[in-house]
Structure formats: C-alpha cells, structure tokens
Design an enzyme around this catalytic site. Structure first.
Site, PDB file in Angstrom:
ATOM      1  N   GLY A   5       0.807  -1.198  -0.129  1.00 26.74           N
ATOM      2  CA  GLY A   5       0.117  -0.091   0.020  1.00 26.74           C
ATOM      3  C   GLY A   5       0.895   1.122  -0.125  1.00 26.74           C
ATOM      4  N   ASP A   6       1.896   1.341   0.809  1.00 33.41           N
ATOM      5  CA  ASP A   6       2.856   2.447   0.814  1.00 33.41           C
ATOM      6  C   ASP A   6       3.342   2.827  -0.570  1.00 33.41           C
ATOM      7  OD1 ASP A   6       2.783   3.365   3.485  1.00 33.41           O
ATOM      8  OD2 ASP A   6       3.896   1.700   4.094  1.00 33.41           O
ATOM      9  N   SER A   7       3.828   1.711  -1.169  1.00 36.81           N
ATOM     10  CA  SER A   7       4.725   1.957  -2.586  1.00 36.81           C
ATOM     11  C   SER A   7       3.536   2.208  -3.628  1.00 36.81           C
ATOM     12  CB  SER A   7       5.246   0.540  -3.005  1.00 36.81           C
ATOM     13  OG  SER A   7       6.274   0.128  -1.979  1.00 36.81           O
ATOM     14  N   GLY A  33       2.946   6.130  -3.105  1.00 32.10           N
ATOM     15  CA  GLY A  33       3.998   6.657  -3.493  1.00 32.10           C
ATOM     16  C   GLY A  33       4.153   6.616  -5.038  1.00 32.10           C
TER      17      GLY A  33
END
Length: 397
Positions: A167-169, A172
C-alpha cells in the site's frame, strides 16, 4: 540526461510512501533534497535486514540518488529555512499526518504564496479530508480497508498480508504520477496544485471489479488461495524437485497447448474443460490432474517444454533466483551499484519503466545523514558560512 533533470523536489516525511515517491523521481533525474531531522534522520535508515557489515541496506535503495539535508521543522527557524527551500523548488512531497504542515504554518496556501508554481504531493493513509483523515494510516490497515486483505490467503484461515508494504509503494507511485500530471497542467496555467494520494484509495484502485460486482449482483469476492475463482488453470503446482511452478493456461488455445505438453491432448475437448467457464467450474479437479503430472517431473525441464509450446510458466523466485536468471541479467533488471562507504557494490532493482531516449539511472546509494546540508544551503540558498554555523550550533540543522 533524465527526463526530470530540471525538476527540484523537496522531500519531507519518513518511512516508505513519501520517500518511495521521491525515489521514483530521483531515478529519472530530479534533484531530490531529502529533509531529515538532525541527529536521528529518517527512521528508514534503521529499517530492514543488515548487510554483511551490519548496517541495514533498505535506506540505500529508497534514498538512492537523493541529497540529504538536516532540518528541525518543529522550530520556527527550521520552518524559515524550509520556506527558503520551497521558493527554489518545483515540488514538495510530505507524508505527515494531515494537519501537521498547517500547524507549522507550512500548509499549501502558505507555501503557494511563496511559490505559486509549487506542486505539493501529500501522501497519507486516508487522504486529506473525510472523517478518517486524522487517523494514523499505516499500510497494513489501509490495505485491509482498501479491500486487499479480505481476498488474500485461503478461505479457511484469517487474511494474510503480502510480505511487502504494498500500500505504501502504491501510494508513492500514485503521488509520482499525480506530480507528473500536475506538472503538465502547470505548463498551461503556470500554477501548482495539491496532489492528494491516500494509501487506502491506492489499494482500492487495484481491486478491479470488486465494487461493481457487489453493486450489480451482490457478489462479495472471497479468499481463494493461490488461484482466482472461475480462472483455471492458473495456479502454483508442485514439481519433482520440490519447487513451486506457476502455470497460467486459462485461455482456450493456451490450455490446448498445455494438454499437448502433458501428453493428454484429448483433455482440451473434454466438456468439463473445453471452455473458460467449464474450466472455472471444475477448477479443483483440473488443478489436481495438472499437479499429478507436474510432481512427476523436474521444474527446469517442464518450464523449457511449456515455454517452447507457448504456455506461460515460471517459478516462484527468491532474490537468489532473480540474481542468477540470465533474462534478468540480459535486461539489467538488477544492477550492482558502487558502495563507496563499505567498498564493493550493492545489488538492487534497476530503474523502471525504460525510456528509449531519456532513460533513468541510479546515481548513487542513499546519502549519509546531512551530507549535503552545507552544499544546499550555501549553493542553492546563498546562506553564508556564518549563518550555517549558527544554525548548526543551535541544532536547527
């Protein structure tokens, strides 16, 4: 020259989502100035498994190609320095909890008054507004609420997470795409804007027709292990030498080619498997038949035969497998980057996607904390050596 060589980016925040956005921009030539707290730096410097020298290596990847400036944003003096940096920047990336920048007097309206061309990419768990905006939003929770966790794993067990902060990537990547879209718009209007990239919506955006299926027919997609419901054969199969081989042969013609390699061409005309729908309805017994065949043979030979026949096939790779694969080597998908701090090189994934005329490049590993503070403040902002020394003595930088 990279396509973003003329772009200057100020990266605030820590952990993964915002810094991964900065990594993508740096890969394609942007001058990414990473602002970190003095003394401690980004916590990513301590994350991940250590290399042979004992130091974690994740920082070397996520901060590659960036410059490091230390700055205490919790102080008025540090906030003034940031305002000076913003005046010379095209983009600011931040992934603090919504409202933090405003409390510091560094919200978009305030910064836009300084630099109307500024694009501000704001990465957060739940977005900049709505009832959940103020919540802490780590990827694990946002992946669950975005719909990914419920369908991950096996139906008789609790949902599982992928062994990455996906989810973070994704957030980003969406932030980076939003920045490029905002840059294109700025060519027309001359003004910047806010890019609001949330983790939960970045995950939600990948959930294909899940919402529409529920709305149109009341269907709720459930966990289905290593396959997808109604899609067969497309699964992981055991081999004689203990490897996990992935075969994707759910299209009619491809399934026929699989049957030929298996030595059972008549299976392609069997009413239980002759059509896409029929294979999906009988996926369990079909997978069992294929597994009975694969476990009798070594993986390499089956891969060679299936690939030659035009059947999508491959192994579930580890990093060791990737680094030994000749296709990865031929494509330079993994690069050995010089590591001046420890000597030798450090392997990591190359820059993607590939551009034929202005490709990106890895310009160096993540920098030492504050390595570029003096150069940026003096060379970019014109600060005197005396002023820099004063800021350093007071703990601002």
């Amino acid at each position: 020259m990279g396509p973003l060589d003329s772009l200057r980016v100020i990266e605030l925040g820590q952990l993964i989502a915002g810094p991964f956005c900065g990594q993508l921009l740096a890969d394609f030539g942007a001058d990414v100035i990473k602002v970190e707290p003095p003394k401690t730096g980004d916590v990513m410097r301590q994350w991940g498994r250590p290399g042979r020298n004992g130091d974690p290596v994740w920082w070397s990847v996520i901060a590659r190609g960036k410059r490091s400036v230390t700055l205490d944003l919790r102080t008025p003096e540090g906030q003034d320095v940031l305002r000076d940096l913003v005046a010379e920047a095209d983009v600011l990336i931040e992934n603090f909890r919504p409202g933090t920048m405003e409390r510091w007097g560094l919200g978009f309206e305030a910064l836009s008054d300084i630099n109307p061309r500024l694009i501000m990419a704001r990465v957060s768990g739940f977005g900049q507004d709505g009832p959940y905006a103020a919540r802490a939003g780590f990827a694990s929770v946002c992946e669950a609420m975005g719909g990914m966790r419920h369908i991950s794993g096996y139906p008789d067990r609790p949902p599982v997470r992928i062994g990455l902060s996906l989810g973070d990537s994704l957030a980003g990547m969406n932030a980076a795409m939003g920045i490029l879209l905002a840059l294109e718009r700025r060519h027309v209007t001359g003004r910047g804007q806010v890019v609001d990239s949330s983790i939960f919506e970045s995950v939600l955006g990948l959930t294909e027709s899940i919402v529409a299926e529920y709305d149109a027919g009341g269907h709720i997609r459930e966990r289905h292990g290593s396959s997808l419901p109604g899609i067969a054969p497309s699964n992981a199969y055991p081999t004689r030498d203990g490897k996990e081989m992935i075969i994707g042969a759910n299209q009619d013609a491809v399934f026929g080619r699989l049957c030929q390699v298996m030595g059972v061409p008549e299976l392609a005309d069997d009413p239980r498997y002759a059509t896409h729908r029929a294979r999906g309805e009988n996926a369990e017994e079909l997978d069992a038949r294929i597994a009975e065949w694969t476990r009798k043979h070594a993986a390499d030979r089956m891969i060679e035969d299936l690939a030659a026949a035009g059947v999508p096939v491959g192994l579930a790779y580890t990093a060791r497998d990737m680094m030994a694969d000749p296709h990865f080597a031929a494509r330079r998908s993994i690069l050995e980057v010089d590591d001046p701090r420890h000597g030798g090189t450090l392997a990591m994934q190359n820059v993607f996607p590939r551009l034929s005329e202005s490709p990106g490049t890895i310009r160096g590993l993540g920098p030492e904390l504050g390595a570029d503070t003096g150069e940026v403040l003096q060379g970019l902002l014109g600060y005197s050596a005396e002023k820099i020394a004063e800021l350093e003595q007071s703990g601002i930088i």
